[in-house]
Design an enzyme around this catalytic site. Sequence first.
Site, PDB file in Angstrom:
ATOM      1  CE  LYS A 124      20.888 -39.442  77.620  1.00  0.00           C
ATOM      2  NZ  LYS A 124      21.546 -38.494  78.534  1.00  0.00           N
ATOM      3  CE  LYS A 159      17.900 -40.530  75.227  1.00  0.00           C
ATOM      4  NZ  LYS A 159      16.810 -39.942  76.053  1.00  0.00           N
ATOM      5  NE  ARG A 209      13.800 -34.538  86.114  1.00  0.00           N
ATOM      6  CZ  ARG A 209      14.968 -33.951  85.833  1.00  0.00           C
ATOM      7  NH1 ARG A 209      15.415 -32.985  86.595  1.00  0.00           N
ATOM      8  NH2 ARG A 209      15.646 -34.348  84.770  1.00  0.00           N
ATOM      9  NE  ARG A 223      11.599 -32.145  82.080  1.00  0.00           N
ATOM     10  CZ  ARG A 223      12.722 -32.864  82.097  1.00  0.00           C
ATOM     11  NH1 ARG A 223      13.878 -32.276  82.307  1.00  0.00           N
ATOM     12  NH2 ARG A 223      12.680 -34.165  81.894  1.00  0.00           N
ATOM     13  NE  ARG A 231      16.555 -30.921  71.029  1.00  0.00           N
ATOM     14  CZ  ARG A 231      17.537 -30.066  70.780  1.00  0.00           C
ATOM     15  NH1 ARG A 231      18.753 -30.323  71.228  1.00  0.00           N
ATOM     16  NH2 ARG A 231      17.323 -28.957  70.102  1.00  0.00           N
ATOM     17  CG  ASP A 271      13.881 -36.882  82.808  1.00  0.00           C
ATOM     18  OD1 ASP A 271      13.563 -36.153  83.764  1.00  0.00           O
ATOM     19  OD2 ASP A 271      14.905 -36.716  82.121  1.00  0.00           O
ATOM     20  CD  GLU A 279      17.956 -38.750  80.310  1.00  0.00           C
ATOM     21  OE1 GLU A 279      18.461 -38.035  81.195  1.00  0.00           O
ATOM     22  OE2 GLU A 279      18.082 -38.508  79.094  1.00  0.00           O
ATOM     23  CG  ASN A 281      18.192 -36.722  85.248  1.00  0.00           C
ATOM     24  OD1 ASN A 281      19.022 -36.442  84.401  1.00  0.00           O
ATOM     25  ND2 ASN A 281      16.930 -37.017  84.945  1.00  0.00           N
TER      26      ASN A 281
END
Length: 314
Positions: A124, A159, A209, A223, A231, A271, A279, A281
Amino acid sequence: MRIAIQMDPLEKVDINADTTFALAEEAQARGHKIFVYGPEHLSFDTGRLVARARPATVQRVKDTPGIFGEETVIDLASDIDVVLMRQDPPFDMSYITACHLLELLKGQTLVLNDPEFVRSGPEKLFPLLFPEIIPDTLISRDLKAIESFRQRHRDIIIKPLYGNGGAGVFRMKEDDSNFSSLMEMFLERTREPLIAQAFLPAVSNGDKRVILINGEAIGAINRRPKKGETRSNMHVGGTAEPTELSDIDRRICEIIGPELRRRDQLFVGIDVIGDKLTEVNVTSPTGIQELKRFSGIDAASIFWDCVQDRVAKS
């Protein structure tokens, strides 16, 4: 090659979804020898970085995804060609310590993703390098700053800064009376800042993603959150579905790709919601089994082509 995978227990993986399993399966199919160990079995011992590991053979058998040989202590500098750092977050001091230790292998054994930059580029925080393509974002534990951000945007997501899998993600609308209680809970439980972002209505269409290998986008899955959910993480009931890379997705990847290559982050999942990067990852990105099922794109094969080329050149 001799490959050591630092991961959560192989015995517990979902053979139809787990990305680390798919990477191990492809490596095995190429004739490479696999060892697995957990980060708790990594040790620095008088100048040597060692791991108490098990040789493993992976198989697509439910409840028995691995067959193990006798446990042995391997020297990660002299016995191994490649280390994959693939344990799941949380990104806590245990995770950071493992990164520090694996950094000691630089110049001896190829470690992916490069642990120095995994440590300094959490999911993040990495996007903050690219403010022009991320949602309006606040990182703070100053309650007045968080209140001001909420008043400004009226509908926000809050979050944990170092969480994962959708845990602890809350949507706070302007009239939500739970805000004060939620802030008390967060701020009393940890000394870490929180991350707040302007809510993106486009999430109702899904959270994309995108998989990048060596800084290049190779494919994506969508997703979609279940009804009544904000979420979209598959850990919390999100549904994976086919999608294509859009021009916006490709542009985002073109912007961040050079920095991923500079940091030697070979296998990355980003993301994207609408036209915003949320994000990056780099710890243990997922999604390659779904990508292969939907599109035929074999990310594991592309990944190992890159790794073999790197090792051959070294």
